[in-house]
Motif scaffolding. Sequence first.
Motif, mmCIF file in Angstrom:
data_model
loop_
_atom_site.group_PDB
_atom_site.id
_atom_site.type_symbol
_atom_site.label_atom_id
_atom_site.label_comp_id
_atom_site.label_asym_id
_atom_site.label_seq_id
_atom_site.Cartn_x
_atom_site.Cartn_y
_atom_site.Cartn_z
ATOM 1 N N LYS A 32 46.715 40.652 48.131
ATOM 2 C CA LYS A 32 45.431 41.223 47.723
ATOM 3 C C LYS A 32 45.086 40.820 46.290
ATOM 4 C CE LYS A 32 45.552 43.400 51.627
ATOM 5 N NZ LYS A 32 44.832 42.805 52.777
ATOM 6 N N HIS A 33 43.794 40.622 46.037
ATOM 7 C CA HIS A 33 43.341 40.504 44.663
ATOM 8 C C HIS A 33 43.515 41.871 43.992
ATOM 9 C CE1 HIS A 33 41.916 36.594 45.683
ATOM 10 N NE2 HIS A 33 40.998 37.038 46.524
ATOM 11 N N VAL A 90 46.858 35.212 43.533
ATOM 12 C CA VAL A 90 45.821 36.226 43.708
ATOM 13 C C VAL A 90 45.064 36.427 42.393
ATOM 14 C CG1 VAL A 90 47.040 37.425 45.561
ATOM 15 C CG2 VAL A 90 47.440 38.112 43.191
#
Length: 383
Positions: free
Chosen positions: A107-108, A134
């Motif tokens: 995930k960012h 990311v």
Amino acid sequence: MTDTTVRIAMNGVTGRMGHRQHLVRSVLALRDQGGLELADGTRIRPEPVLVGRSARKLRTLAERHGVEHWSCDLDAVLGDDTIGIYFDAQITAAREEAVRKAIAAGKHLYVEKPTAGTLAGALKLARLAQEAGVKNGVVQDKLFLPGLRKLRRLVDSGFFGRILSVRGEFGYWVFEGDSQPAQRPSWNYRAEDGGGIAADMFPHWEYVLHELFGPVRSVHAHLTTHLPRRWDESGAPYDATADDAAYGIFELAGGIVAQINSSWAVRVHRDELVEFQVDGTEGSAVAGLRHCRFQHRAGTPRPVWNPDVPASEPFRAQWQEVPDNADFDNGFKVQWELFLRHVVRDEPWRWDLAAGARGVQLAELGRRSSAEGRRLDVPELNR
């Protein structure tokens, strides 16, 4: 081009800051205005997914604000491929582990500060995010306050000439919790839970000083616990083991000296809860949350020291107000907009986890400086 919906797992939004500033005034505000409109007419539409430990609190928030999805299972949320961004506003002690999980899930990241409890932990998160590829950001909201944006206008214009010094005053009286409820959660005053005003505020002062005036080269700090006994949310007394005041002197690149006092045991006698006075060879300015006033060298009066008669000069009236010249939106929302642009359109972004680690470093060195009673150099971190 089509509109882009970005689903954001928001962890810690039942807390004061996460709820008011990040959920309501930033992400939900963007949602309710129809998304973030880009130059080509397309929109980035944020969709929050609330995450936390209390099902009751999450359900109440979701119903109040019309949020469809919420969960107490962080692992399940991070395993959802439709989630693009993980946001963390939990207590500091819980942040590092959750961010590691989010990185592993690809995930960012957009996180509050401090990013970790130690510099080693903060640097590890920055390295893991870089290795995972990311995009990552750290909240540095004070850069987007109207008062500091006006101050930056003065700095960038060369108004000050050679900047000599910066003096900051921050804080207010936080009630102990006995006769009146405390305005801040009790964990803020327990070192074992990641509390302490240096851990909280030195990361802010690091990025403010770094961005506006230059990197911090040394720190000499004194931390103390003025109020050693407080009462928690249930009314039970507890020992305050974390510092509630921090007095710091920072030497910046180029010889600028910054002195910043931070206290949750001080009563306010200034125009705003935080103020910075900047003095330079050609002029001075005082900036707060919203206002910024300046006095140029050519308009500087000549005060006369005479303790035998009352002061007759209207010192405050001798300063001019920097005009708005723009509409200033909520500072948290402005930075959220920039981060969403960075994630979706790969627009420039510099407030990453490596930058956040500098704040953790300064807080750590501040604690060491106070414990050892000496000035400490601030090594440059390898990015």
